[in-house]
Design an enzyme around this catalytic site. Structure first.
Site, PDB file in Angstrom:
ATOM      1  N   ARG A 243       0.851  -1.184   0.000  1.00 37.71           N
ATOM      2  CA  ARG A 243       0.000   0.000   0.000  1.00 37.71           C
ATOM      3  C   ARG A 243       0.888   1.236   0.000  1.00 37.71           C
ATOM      4  NH1 ARG A 243      -3.524  -2.656  -1.474  1.00 37.71           N
ATOM      5  NH2 ARG A 243      -5.607  -2.990  -0.602  1.00 37.71           N
ATOM      6  N   GLU A 272      -3.956   7.053  -4.616  1.00 34.96           N
ATOM      7  CA  GLU A 272      -4.369   6.495  -5.911  1.00 34.96           C
ATOM      8  C   GLU A 272      -5.723   7.044  -6.327  1.00 34.96           C
ATOM      9  OE1 GLU A 272      -4.132   2.220  -6.030  1.00 34.96           O
ATOM     10  OE2 GLU A 272      -2.148   2.245  -5.128  1.00 34.96           O
ATOM     11  N   HIS A 290      -1.064  -0.353  -9.908  1.00 35.72           N
ATOM     12  CA  HIS A 290      -1.685  -1.262  -8.928  1.00 35.72           C
ATOM     13  C   HIS A 290      -2.194  -2.538  -9.610  1.00 35.72           C
ATOM     14  CE1 HIS A 290      -4.001  -1.436  -4.850  1.00 35.72           C
ATOM     15  NE2 HIS A 290      -3.698  -2.651  -5.280  1.00 35.72           N
TER      16      HIS A 290
HETATM   17  C1  8YV Z   1      -6.638  -5.972  -5.219  1.00 39.40           C
HETATM   18  C2  8YV Z   1      -4.985  -5.407  -3.436  1.00 39.40           C
HETATM   19  O1  8YV Z   1      -6.717  -6.239  -6.536  1.00 39.40           O
HETATM   20  O2  8YV Z   1      -6.121  -7.271  -2.559  1.00 39.40           O
HETATM   21  C3  8YV Z   1      -5.584  -6.202  -2.351  1.00 39.40           C
HETATM   22  O3  8YV Z   1      -5.508  -5.748  -1.193  1.00 39.40           O
HETATM   23  O4  8YV Z   1      -4.261  -4.528  -3.199  1.00 39.40           O
HETATM   24  C4  8YV Z   1      -5.233  -5.596  -4.873  1.00 39.40           C
HETATM   25  O5  8YV Z   1      -4.246  -6.365  -5.413  1.00 39.40           O
HETATM   26  C5  8YV Z   1      -7.549  -4.837  -4.875  1.00 39.40           C
HETATM   27  O6  8YV Z   1      -7.424  -4.506  -3.535  1.00 39.40           O
HETATM   28  C6  8YV Z   1      -8.969  -5.153  -5.195  1.00 39.40           C
HETATM   29  O7  8YV Z   1      -9.855  -4.588  -4.256  1.00 39.40           O
END
Ligand code: 8YV
Length: 328
Positions: A243, A272, A290
């Site tokens: 993150r 983002e 992402h």
């Molecule tokens: C997801 C991600 O695709 O799963 C996670 O926490 O960061 C991503 O790779 C995204 O969050 C979908 O909500």
């Protein structure tokens, strides 16, 4: 509770098979436009639905949850991270929160490893050069990057994804170091030849590459702040597929611009989809949109988990991927 009557509102477009199955099982409202929900749309959804299927682009905060109707019982996150959801407030209101851990581990670790390879070896610079028609022939001192083998990789966050990164990195000859809330089991440490650092500061000052693989929580917000980035060696690289909020993005951009860090590979950003303009265009930085978990297989399996969580809940059982606030 009768599952056929559950009203499920999905905030984003999901893979076709997932949407189809959600429609078969529940009274499902999809979002064919795929535009991220506004706060007003989220409030409207929690007023009408039993279940909200959310993603990282939804801010399911206290404001939203406090306006949920009596009938609203569940936030089923399509994703592993839940930092976009106020889990404490949800819990206090008796709303169950679930996520989709496990199924995106390998995909995210693959992209992490790709960045660990691509940044020190200057792959993106090479691609740009070729595309610009600037390859004039091999030269002994041209496009020299840094060797991976024998270097120290410091992983921040040794959960599923951190361990999967370590397994890959070990195969490339990197020495594995990690900082985590607690040590992993001796068995895993032995398998990975991993060294635990209780002090993040001490680990940072000794690493050649640092990979961020921890969740974003109040405790990890700006964990890599200006002071900690200063501790890193000027020839060190940093990779983040977790993150953006874990790194102070402005401080990172400054360190990269001034040569206090050798390079970075970033798949996630603090605000983002905005990206700090000071990070854009730097030759030693690779930016990705992402896409760590963006595989057909992964996204289908995430959807499958969302369905299992809702169905289990609808059948009156504890969903397998319930997020417990205490362990955040
Ligand atoms: C997801 C991600 O695709 O799963 C996670 O926490 O960061 C991503 O790779 C995204 O969050 C979908 O909500």
């Amino acid at each position: 509770m009768s599952d056929t009557r559950l009203k499920v509102i999905v905030t984003r477009r999901l893979p076709d098979a997932v949407e189809l199955r959600l429609k078969e099982l529940f009274d499902t409202e999809l979002n064919p436009s795929d535009e991220a929900f506004s706060q007003d749309q989220l409030i409207d959804a929690v007023k009408r639905a039993d279940v909200l299927v959310s993603t990282v682009t939804d801010q399911v905060d206290g404001q939203v949850l406090s306006q949920s109707g009596e009938q609203f019982k569940m936030v089923a996150q399509f994703g592993a991270g839940v930092d976009n959801i106020d889990v404490q407030t949800a819990n206090a209101r008796g709303i169950t929160v679930t996520n989709t851990p496990g199924v995106l581990t390998d995909d995210t670790a693959d992209v992490t490893m790709a960045l660990i390879l691509a940044v020190p070896r200057r792959l993106y610079e090479g691609i740009e050069l070729m595309e610009a028609g600037k390859f004039d022939g091999w030269a002994p001192t041209w496009m020299m990057g840094r060797r991976l083998s024998g270097k120290r990789l410091g992983i921040i966050g040794m959960g599923r994804i951190g361990q999967a990164v370590a397994r890959r990195a070990k195969a490339f000859g990197l020495q594995i170091h990690y900082h985590n809330r607690k040590k992993v089991s001796r068995l895993i440490e032995e398998e990975l030849d991993a060294t635990f650092w209780d002090s993040l500061d001490q680990m940072l000052s000794r690493m050649d590459i640092v990979s961020v693989n921890c969740p974003h929580t109040p405790a990890t917000f700006h964990l890599l702040n200006a002071r900690r980035l200063e501790l890193m060696k000027p020839e060190a690289f940093i990779v983040n597929t977790a993150r953006g909020e874990v790194i102070d993005e402005a401080a990172l951009a400054g360190a990269l611009q001034s040569g206090k860090l050798a390079g970075a590979g970033l798949d996630v950003f603090e605000r983002e989809p905005a990206v700090n303009p000071d990070l854009v265009g730097l030759p030693n930085v690779i930016l990705l949109p992402h896409m760590g978990s963006a595989t057909v297989e992964g996204r289908n399996e995430m959807g499958e988990k969302v369905i299992i969580n809702i169905k289990t809940f609808a059948d009156g059982h504890r969903p397998p991927d319930r997020v417990i606030p205490a362990i955040l």
